[in-house]
Write a protein that holds these residues in place. Structure first.
Motif, mmCIF file in Angstrom:
data_model
loop_
_atom_site.group_PDB
_atom_site.id
_atom_site.type_symbol
_atom_site.label_atom_id
_atom_site.label_comp_id
_atom_site.label_asym_id
_atom_site.label_seq_id
_atom_site.Cartn_x
_atom_site.Cartn_y
_atom_site.Cartn_z
ATOM 1 N N GLN A 132 0.857 -1.183 0.000
ATOM 2 C CA GLN A 132 0.000 0.000 0.000
ATOM 3 C C GLN A 132 0.895 1.236 0.000
ATOM 4 O O GLN A 132 1.485 1.580 1.019
ATOM 5 N N PRO A 133 1.044 1.926 -1.134
ATOM 6 C CA PRO A 133 1.929 3.093 -1.195
ATOM 7 C C PRO A 133 1.520 4.164 -0.191
ATOM 8 O O PRO A 133 0.350 4.312 0.160
ATOM 9 N N GLU A 134 2.522 4.924 0.289
ATOM 10 C CA GLU A 134 2.265 6.021 1.223
ATOM 11 C C GLU A 134 1.497 7.149 0.536
ATOM 12 O O GLU A 134 1.738 7.455 -0.631
ATOM 13 N N GLY A 135 0.624 7.779 1.289
ATOM 14 C CA GLY A 135 -0.080 8.935 0.764
ATOM 15 C C GLY A 135 0.768 10.191 0.854
ATOM 16 O O GLY A 135 1.651 10.306 1.701
ATOM 17 N N VAL A 136 0.517 11.141 -0.040
ATOM 18 C CA VAL A 136 1.187 12.438 -0.030
ATOM 19 C C VAL A 136 0.144 13.481 0.373
ATOM 20 O O VAL A 136 -0.887 13.626 -0.290
ATOM 21 N N LYS A 137 0.427 14.216 1.446
ATOM 22 C CA LYS A 137 -0.600 15.082 2.050
ATOM 23 C C LYS A 137 -0.531 16.541 1.584
ATOM 24 O O LYS A 137 -1.502 17.281 1.754
ATOM 25 N N ASN A 138 0.600 16.963 1.050
ATOM 26 C CA ASN A 138 0.806 18.389 0.794
ATOM 27 C C ASN A 138 0.600 18.794 -0.667
ATOM 28 O O ASN A 138 1.196 19.759 -1.147
ATOM 29 N N LEU A 139 -0.274 18.081 -1.363
ATOM 30 C CA LEU A 139 -0.468 18.348 -2.782
ATOM 31 C C LEU A 139 -1.078 19.730 -3.054
ATOM 32 O O LEU A 139 -0.917 20.263 -4.162
ATOM 33 N N MET A 140 -1.732 20.335 -2.067
ATOM 34 C CA MET A 140 -2.291 21.671 -2.279
ATOM 35 C C MET A 140 -1.212 22.695 -2.618
ATOM 36 O O MET A 140 -1.483 23.722 -3.256
ATOM 37 N N TYR A 141 0.046 22.395 -2.209
ATOM 38 C CA TYR A 141 1.129 23.333 -2.507
ATOM 39 C C TYR A 141 1.447 23.388 -3.999
ATOM 40 O O TYR A 141 2.070 24.341 -4.467
ATOM 41 N N LEU A 142 1.034 22.362 -4.740
ATOM 42 C CA LEU A 142 1.146 22.445 -6.196
ATOM 43 C C LEU A 142 0.347 23.633 -6.715
ATOM 44 O O LEU A 142 0.750 24.316 -7.675
ATOM 45 N N ILE A 143 -0.791 23.875 -6.066
ATOM 46 C CA ILE A 143 -1.658 24.986 -6.467
ATOM 47 C C ILE A 143 -1.144 26.307 -5.891
ATOM 48 O O ILE A 143 -1.011 27.306 -6.604
ATOM 49 N N TYR A 144 -0.834 26.290 -4.582
ATOM 50 C CA TYR A 144 -0.409 27.527 -3.934
ATOM 51 C C TYR A 144 0.781 28.162 -4.663
ATOM 52 O O TYR A 144 0.821 29.381 -4.865
ATOM 53 N N ASN A 145 1.749 27.322 -5.038
ATOM 54 C CA ASN A 145 2.990 27.841 -5.615
ATOM 55 C C ASN A 145 3.104 27.584 -7.115
ATOM 56 O O ASN A 145 4.172 27.770 -7.686
ATOM 57 N N ARG A 146 1.992 27.187 -7.728
ATOM 58 C CA ARG A 146 1.957 26.959 -9.180
ATOM 59 C C ARG A 146 3.145 26.098 -9.627
ATOM 60 O O ARG A 146 3.912 26.447 -10.531
ATOM 61 N N ILE A 147 3.274 24.959 -8.965
ATOM 62 C CA ILE A 147 4.404 24.054 -9.226
ATOM 63 C C ILE A 147 4.072 23.153 -10.401
ATOM 64 O O ILE A 147 2.966 22.607 -10.498
ATOM 65 N N HIS A 148 5.031 22.978 -11.276
ATOM 66 C CA HIS A 148 4.882 22.060 -12.408
ATOM 67 C C HIS A 148 5.542 20.737 -12.035
ATOM 68 O O HIS A 148 6.729 20.701 -11.701
ATOM 69 N N ILE A 149 4.784 19.643 -12.072
ATOM 70 C CA ILE A 149 5.335 18.312 -11.803
ATOM 71 C C ILE A 149 5.047 17.421 -13.004
ATOM 72 O O ILE A 149 3.922 17.409 -13.517
ATOM 73 N N GLN A 150 6.072 16.734 -13.465
ATOM 74 C CA GLN A 150 5.915 15.887 -14.655
ATOM 75 C C GLN A 150 6.705 14.597 -14.489
ATOM 76 O O GLN A 150 7.858 14.610 -14.056
ATOM 77 N N GLY A 151 6.056 13.496 -14.816
ATOM 78 C CA GLY A 151 6.736 12.215 -14.802
ATOM 79 C C GLY A 151 7.657 12.058 -16.002
ATOM 80 O O GLY A 151 7.420 12.635 -17.063
ATOM 81 N N ILE A 152 8.723 11.268 -15.812
ATOM 82 C CA ILE A 152 9.703 11.048 -16.877
ATOM 83 C C ILE A 152 9.593 9.617 -17.381
ATOM 84 O O ILE A 152 9.686 8.660 -16.609
ATOM 85 N N ALA A 153 9.368 9.450 -18.666
ATOM 86 C CA ALA A 153 9.521 8.165 -19.347
ATOM 87 C C ALA A 153 10.599 8.385 -20.400
ATOM 88 O O ALA A 153 10.427 9.180 -21.327
#
Length: 355
Positions: free
Chosen positions: A274-295
């Motif tokens: 059971q993977p760990e949850g990430v609780k601070n995802l709202m900071y993606l919005i607050y700080n307009r963070i760009h997150i992208q997966g790499i393939a």
């Protein structure tokens, strides 16, 4: 039916997947005909170096499971496969001749009969260590999506992170196959670079060999949020993600406005049911963070440009690449398992035979 010459049959030690779920590996010995079968277009190789990569853990689960979603799973009772460097012993493919040094997808065994030669490449530059073709110099094709550390670091850092001189860069699992290169690329660009690793030896390596501005042992830091604020009082512009879980959660609290996160891997999660949850995802919005997966296959077209970039730096000693060498095929299962406890220092390679 033609008889087989006894001299053309060799002993072939192999690393076999016992079954799914546990993903337990064992080493066995079979026989192999040391000649390409008549009517085949295959290539017979003697394997020299094999690459240990975290993605291989996911392939020990059935195809279709979430952890084995973009490459077909290994087959129980058969040798596992991965990237390797090898020498051609016999070939029915006109593109390969006996004696050629090659790299590509091969079996975890002493000898492999390769029928899909689209995934096999001749080694052109032999003035660098051959084992580098399992890592920093590895190439790929559009349909070959496994991790090639050099191209992963190059595409992830330059294409996803869009770095600028003077920016603040944090790298987790920074002494690993990918992290060590991202840090050096960032320093060449003039960034401020901090990495995390799991031992004093690795921290010293980051600072003294790879040229990071600073580094810390995450195992000695009970409060990662406070740790990151200590190293990045003005925040993080670029995070190169290799760990996931608690580290990602703490990083989200410390990203600057319009920060970029390149999600390369999450090794802390691979063995969890059971993977760990990430609780601070709202900071993606607050700080307009760009997150992208790499393939990494998204960047395969950049390989010639990447070689032009990286080979001069390697030859001049301006980029160094540390490998953790495990001797002998018997050491392969333990070397692969050791990736998930941080036992390796640098890129993990298994030496099957030396050229």
């Amino acid at each position: 039916m033609a008889s087989v010459n006894a001299e053309e049959v060799g002993s072939n030690k192999q690393v076999i997947l016992r079954d799914y779920v546990t993903g337990f590996l064992y080493v066995t010995t079979s026989t192999i005909q040391l000649k390409v079968p008549e009517g085949s277009n295959a290539v017979l190789v003697k394997n020299l170096y094999l690459s240990c990569d975290p993605y291989m853990r996911g392939l020990m689960r059935p195809t279709g499971s979430i952890k084995a979603s973009y490459i077909s799973s290994f087959t129980p009772g058969s040798p596992i496969t991965g990237h390797g460097v090898a020498k051609v012993l016999d070939s029915a493919d006109p593109n390969f001749k006996k004696g050629n040094l090659v790299w590509g997808i091969t079996g975890w065994e002493e000898y492999s009969l390769i029928t899909e030669t689209d995934f096999l490449f001749k080694i052109q530059d032999t003035d660098v260590p051959l084992s580098y073709y399992t890592g920093i110099l590895g190439k790929l094709t559009a349909s070959n999506s496994v991790c090639m550390p050099g191209m992963t670091a190059y595409g992830g850092f330059y294409e996803v992170c869009s770095p600028k001189k003077g920016e603040y860069v944090f790298i987790s699992a920074a002494s690993g196959a990918v992290g060590q290169l991202v840090g050096q690329f960032a320093k060449l660009l003039g960034c401020f670079v901090v990495g995390s690793a799991g031992s004093k030896e690795k921290v010293d390596l980051l600072k003294n060999k790879f040229g990071f501005d600073d580094a810390f042992n995450y195992k000695e830091e009970p409060d990662l949020d406070a740790t990151l604020k200590r190293y990045f009082p003005e925040g993080i512009d670029i995070y190169f993600e290799n760990v996931g879980g608690k580290t990602l959660d703490a990083v989200l609290l410390n990203m600057r406005i319009h920060g970029r996160i390149a999600a390369c891997g999450m090794i802390s999660q691979y063995n969890l049911d059971q993977p760990e949850g990430v609780k601070n995802l709202m900071y993606l919005i607050y700080n307009r963070i760009h997150i992208q997966g790499i393939a990494v296959f998204d960047y395969y077209h950049l390989y010639p440009k990447f070689l032009d970039f990286v080979l001069p730096y390697i030859r001049e000693g301006k980029i160094v690449y540390v490998e953790d060498i495990a001797e002998g095929l018997e050491s392969g299962p333990a070397a692969l398992v050791g990736l998930f406890s941080g036992r390796n220092v640098g890129k993990q390679v298994v030496v099957v035979a030396r050229e």
